[in-house]
Design a protein around this motif. Structure first.
Motif, PDB file in Angstrom:
ATOM      1  N   LYS A   1      46.190  47.002  35.166  1.00  0.00           N
ATOM      2  CA  LYS A   1      44.860  47.565  34.959  1.00  0.00           C
ATOM      3  C   LYS A   1      44.943  49.075  35.210  1.00  0.00           C
ATOM      4  O   LYS A   1      44.781  49.534  36.336  1.00  0.00           O
TER       5      LYS A   1
ATOM      6  N   ALA B   1      49.558  40.148  43.410  1.00  0.00           N
ATOM      7  CA  ALA B   1      48.523  41.182  43.527  1.00  0.00           C
ATOM      8  C   ALA B   1      48.272  41.833  42.170  1.00  0.00           C
ATOM      9  O   ALA B   1      47.121  42.119  41.803  1.00  0.00           O
ATOM     10  N   ARG B   2      49.328  42.058  41.421  1.00  0.00           N
ATOM     11  CA  ARG B   2      49.179  42.616  40.071  1.00  0.00           C
ATOM     12  C   ARG B   2      48.375  41.670  39.192  1.00  0.00           C
ATOM     13  O   ARG B   2      47.529  42.103  38.399  1.00  0.00           O
TER      14      ARG B   2
ATOM     15  N   ALA C   1      43.220  43.497  45.803  1.00  0.00           N
ATOM     16  CA  ALA C   1      44.221  42.612  45.200  1.00  0.00           C
ATOM     17  C   ALA C   1      45.365  42.351  46.171  1.00  0.00           C
ATOM     18  O   ALA C   1      45.864  41.218  46.276  1.00  0.00           O
TER      19      ALA C   1
ATOM     20  N   GLU D   1      40.185  48.662  44.545  1.00  0.00           N
ATOM     21  CA  GLU D   1      40.506  47.438  43.802  1.00  0.00           C
ATOM     22  C   GLU D   1      41.946  47.004  44.066  1.00  0.00           C
ATOM     23  O   GLU D   1      42.244  45.812  44.183  1.00  0.00           O
ATOM     24  N   ILE D   2      42.847  47.990  44.185  1.00  0.00           N
ATOM     25  CA  ILE D   2      44.245  47.667  44.473  1.00  0.00           C
ATOM     26  C   ILE D   2      44.378  47.038  45.857  1.00  0.00           C
ATOM     27  O   ILE D   2      45.071  46.034  46.042  1.00  0.00           O
TER      28      ILE D   2
ATOM     29  N   LEU E   1      44.702  41.759  40.217  1.00  0.00           N
ATOM     30  CA  LEU E   1      44.062  42.983  39.712  1.00  0.00           C
ATOM     31  C   LEU E   1      43.680  42.817  38.246  1.00  0.00           C
ATOM     32  O   LEU E   1      42.649  43.317  37.794  1.00  0.00           O
ATOM     33  N   LYS E   2      44.491  42.095  37.518  1.00  0.00           N
ATOM     34  CA  LYS E   2      44.200  41.836  36.114  1.00  0.00           C
ATOM     35  C   LYS E   2      43.043  40.862  35.950  1.00  0.00           C
ATOM     36  O   LYS E   2      42.284  40.933  34.986  1.00  0.00           O
TER      37      LYS E   2
ATOM     38  N   ALA F   1      42.387  50.992  37.458  1.00  0.00           N
ATOM     39  CA  ALA F   1      42.022  50.390  38.745  1.00  0.00           C
ATOM     40  C   ALA F   1      41.909  51.457  39.830  1.00  0.00           C
ATOM     41  O   ALA F   1      42.717  52.392  39.902  1.00  0.00           O
TER      42      ALA F   1
ATOM     43  N   LEU G   1      51.167  48.118  40.170  1.00  0.00           N
ATOM     44  CA  LEU G   1      49.974  47.284  40.090  1.00  0.00           C
ATOM     45  C   LEU G   1      49.055  47.745  38.962  1.00  0.00           C
ATOM     46  O   LEU G   1      48.445  46.927  38.267  1.00  0.00           O
ATOM     47  N   ARG G   2      48.948  49.047  38.767  1.00  0.00           N
ATOM     48  CA  ARG G   2      48.074  49.567  37.701  1.00  0.00           C
ATOM     49  C   ARG G   2      48.631  49.272  36.321  1.00  0.00           C
ATOM     50  O   ARG G   2      47.949  49.506  35.317  1.00  0.00           O
TER      51      ARG G   2
END
Length: 665
Positions: free
Chosen positions: A488, A538-539, A499, A495-496, A542-543, A491, A484-485
């Motif tokens: 971002k 979710a990724r 998302a 925040e994760i 997050l973006k 993050a 996921l990071r």
């Protein structure tokens, strides 16, 4: 005294053997223009280290010649005798010991500078090639053999490194050692020197034949090894392993692999025997040459023509003469091998990247969300424009210019609206998404994001503004958090989790023993298709892009997983501009506008009801899919999520996917 070529000489033997083995490949490779000049320019940052390194090599070579001369002086002092002989011998012994210590220190210095130069070159080459390859167009990766490309970053980079370590130092050391040794030997006795060289052709001529045969079986071994590597890579991957289990014949697979492995074993035995024969021959020839030296030198010493110490000096120097001679006889191949490695690396670096950022690039306005295509034409580049024949394992590259994929496509999407692209396979739908994300650049026309031509925008701002979810969202073999990071890097965990909650997958991740630290497995195969898609969403959340591209995001999912993914997409699309590509027309019925593509052109545009009423291509496609009209409702529009009747939020079954929603019809 009979050990052949001590010190640098033994390495000369290895160098010669390797050079003969590589000679065929070197002979068949044509160097690019200016390769040598580029190598020199590439080495410029290391010029001080290279100079110091070569100085240590020169001194070490000089010590190698001085030691036998001092040993001869010791013998002469013993034979002469006299009252001062003892003290003279002690002084000579101490001097020999001092030279041995100096030689040891020089050896350490050589190794340090060699490692510093070599590892620095590896670092520079690998990082440059890796960075350059990442900028190549997508078609480069679809055509290139991954193993061949990885080989450029490993084998050829190591071969290039060898140019500044073993090859450069070997040439300088061998030349100096040969000149000094030959000069001293000729000064002491030209007759013995010439006689000692009589045996050299007896060694070199058969050794070349051994090297040619060794080159043949080594090439066969490399080819078999590459095939075995490709087989294991394909069969050991999750998708390949599943295919073998479903359709494969394990016995046939095992026998085919065993045949290749047995041949590699046989080649290994042959190679070991050829190598041993080579070095036994080297040992034998050096020993015979020494025997001649002792025979003629002893006779001359008895007659008084030379001293006993001179005979010993000549015998010791002889062991340092054959090594440089054999190594330098193949110096051209050694140098060319190193240049070929550099040239193969430069071939990759010389490929033109598909996308380049202009020096005066501007930033795309953040949060604008408007996109527009103006009379866009596009054709995919030919193989000759994006690839190398050696990376595709073909003789020549295809230079055929492909037909245009898009022919004058124009449309605009206002902020917060959803536009759907539909049409038969090959109509150009996915190509439009790639042009928007600037995976490729248009052949003609303009693609604008936030009023800025994407070719004039900074790549970073364009990536921040656009998010993409494909039909087979890729996950790296890393943890959920790391995947996921990727969108971002800075993050936080909060925040994760936010998302993941938006993607309707936080419950699944919380139920995992390792939570965010769970490793997803190769390509994310530890999760179902619906779970992978929600992690990809979710990724994207997050973006937090302003524009979302969905390329067949639910194409391969069952109805339960599709319902869960569509709920997650409803959150992802809320308040964002959406460009949706879909074969299932039921998933785009509520789009603000539907664009129907065929043959690279927009042939129809409008809302669902309007296009069905017209009775054109869209209506035909819709009638074809009418049998699946009871599929789950779409992600509605970009204004917000629409709850699926009868499905409580956050309810999951054991595999992480929500139960099927009742049919909206």
């Amino acid at each position: 005294m009979s050990h052949p070529m001590p010190g640098g000489g033994g390495m000369g033997g290895w160098s010669m053997l390797r050079a003969m083995r590589d000679s065929d490949e070197v002979a068949g490779h044509r160097l690019g223009r200016g390769t040598a000049r580029r190598v020199v320019a590439f080495a410029r940052p290391y010029r001080r280290d290279i100079v110091v390194f070569l100085v240590t090599v020169v001194f070490a070579a000089a010590i190698g010649v001085a030691t036998p001369v001092l040993a001869g002086d010791v013998i002469n002092t013993i034979t002469r005798g006299g009252p001062s002989a003892g003290s003279t011998i002690v002084r000579l012994a101490l001097f020999i010991a001092a030279l041995a210590v100096a030689d040891a220190l020089l050896s350490l210095a050589q190794r340090w500078y060699s490692a510093r130069i070599g590892e620095g070159i590896i670092l520079d080459l690998r990082t440059q090639v890796y960075d350059h390859v990442q900028r190549m167009p997508l078609q480069f990766f679809t055509r290139t053999q991954t193993g061949a490309l990885v080989s450029r970053l490993n084998n050829d980079v190591l071969g290039a490194q060898r140019a500044f370590t073993s090859t450069l130092s070997g040439v300088v050391s061998n030349v100096i050692q040969l000149v000094l040794t030959a000069g001293v030997m000729l000064t002491l006795s030209w007759q013995i020197t010439l006689l000692s060289l009589v045996m050299l052709p007896v060694f070199i001529i058969p050794a070349r034949r051994v090297g040619k045969r060794l080159a043949e079986i080594t090439k066969e071994s490399y080819d078999l090894g590459a095939k075995m590597h490709a087989t294991m890579t394909e069969r050991f991957g999750v998708a390949g392993a599943l295919l073998v289990k479903l359709f494969g014949q394990p016995e046939v697979e095992a026998k085919r692999f065993a045949r290749r492995a047995e041949r590699v074993r046989d080649i290994g035995i042959q190679s070991a025997m050829y190598s041993r024969t080579f070095f036994v021959a080297m040992l034998l020839v050096a020993s015979l040459a020494q025997a001649l030296t002792y025979g003629l030198g002893g006779w001359l010493a008895v007659t008084g023509a030379v001293s006993a110490g001179t005979v010993v000096t000549l015998a010791l120097l002889l062991t340092r003469l054959y090594g440089p001679l054999t190594a330098l006889s193949n110096v051209r191949v050694d140098v060319m091998s190193a240049l070929v490695s550099f040239d193969r690396v430069f071939e990759v670096l010389d490929l033109t990247p598909g996308i380049a950022e202009r020096p005066d690039a501007v930033t795309v306005p953040r949060g604008n969300g408007r996109l527009e295509f103006r009379d866009v034409h596009f054709r995919y580049p030919s193989a000759a424009e994006v690839s190398l024949a050696s990376l595709e394992d073909v003789a020549t590259l295809d230079r055929t210019v492909s037909e245009p994929v898009l022919r004058g496509v124009s449309f605009a999407v206002e902020p917060g609206r959803m536009v759907a692209l539909v049409g038969p396979s090959g109509a150009g739908k996915s190509t439009i998404s790639m042009l928007l994300s600037r995976v490729y650049d248009v052949t003609d026309g303009q693609v604008l994001v936030g009023g800025v031509d994407v070719r004039e925008a900074t790549l970073a701002s364009l990536r921040d503004e656009i998010g993409v979810v494909t039909q087979d969202s890729h996950l790296f073999h890393e943890t959920i958090a790391e995947n996921l990071r990727y969108a971002k890097p800075d993050a936080t965990d909060d925040e994760i989790w936010a998302a993941l909650a938006g993607a309707q997958v936080d419950g699944l991740v919380r139920a995992l023993p390792d939570g965010l630290d769970t490793v997803v497995g190769e390509r994310g195969y530890r999760f179902s298709g619906g779970e992978k898609q929600r992690l990809a969403i979710a990724r994207l959340l997050l973006k937090a892009p302003s524009i979302v591209v969905l390329d067949e995001a639910t194409a391969h999912l069952d109805s339960e997983s599709e319902a869960a993914v569509q709920r997650a997409l409803s959150v992802a699309l809320a308040g964002r501009t959406a460009l949706v590509i879909a074969h299932r027309l039921s998933t785009v019925r509520d789009a603000d506008q539907i664009l129907v593509l065929d043959g690279g052109r927009i042939v129809e545009r409008g809302r669902h009801e309007e296009l069905v009423a017209v009775g054109g291509l869209y209506a035909e496609l819709y009638r074809t899919q009418f049998a699946v009209a009871d599929s789950p409702r779409p992600f509605v529009d970009a204004t917000g999520p629409e709850p699926i009747p009868g499905l409580p939020l956050g309810e999951y079954v054991t595999d992480g996917a929500p139960p099927a929603a009742p049919s909206p019809n």
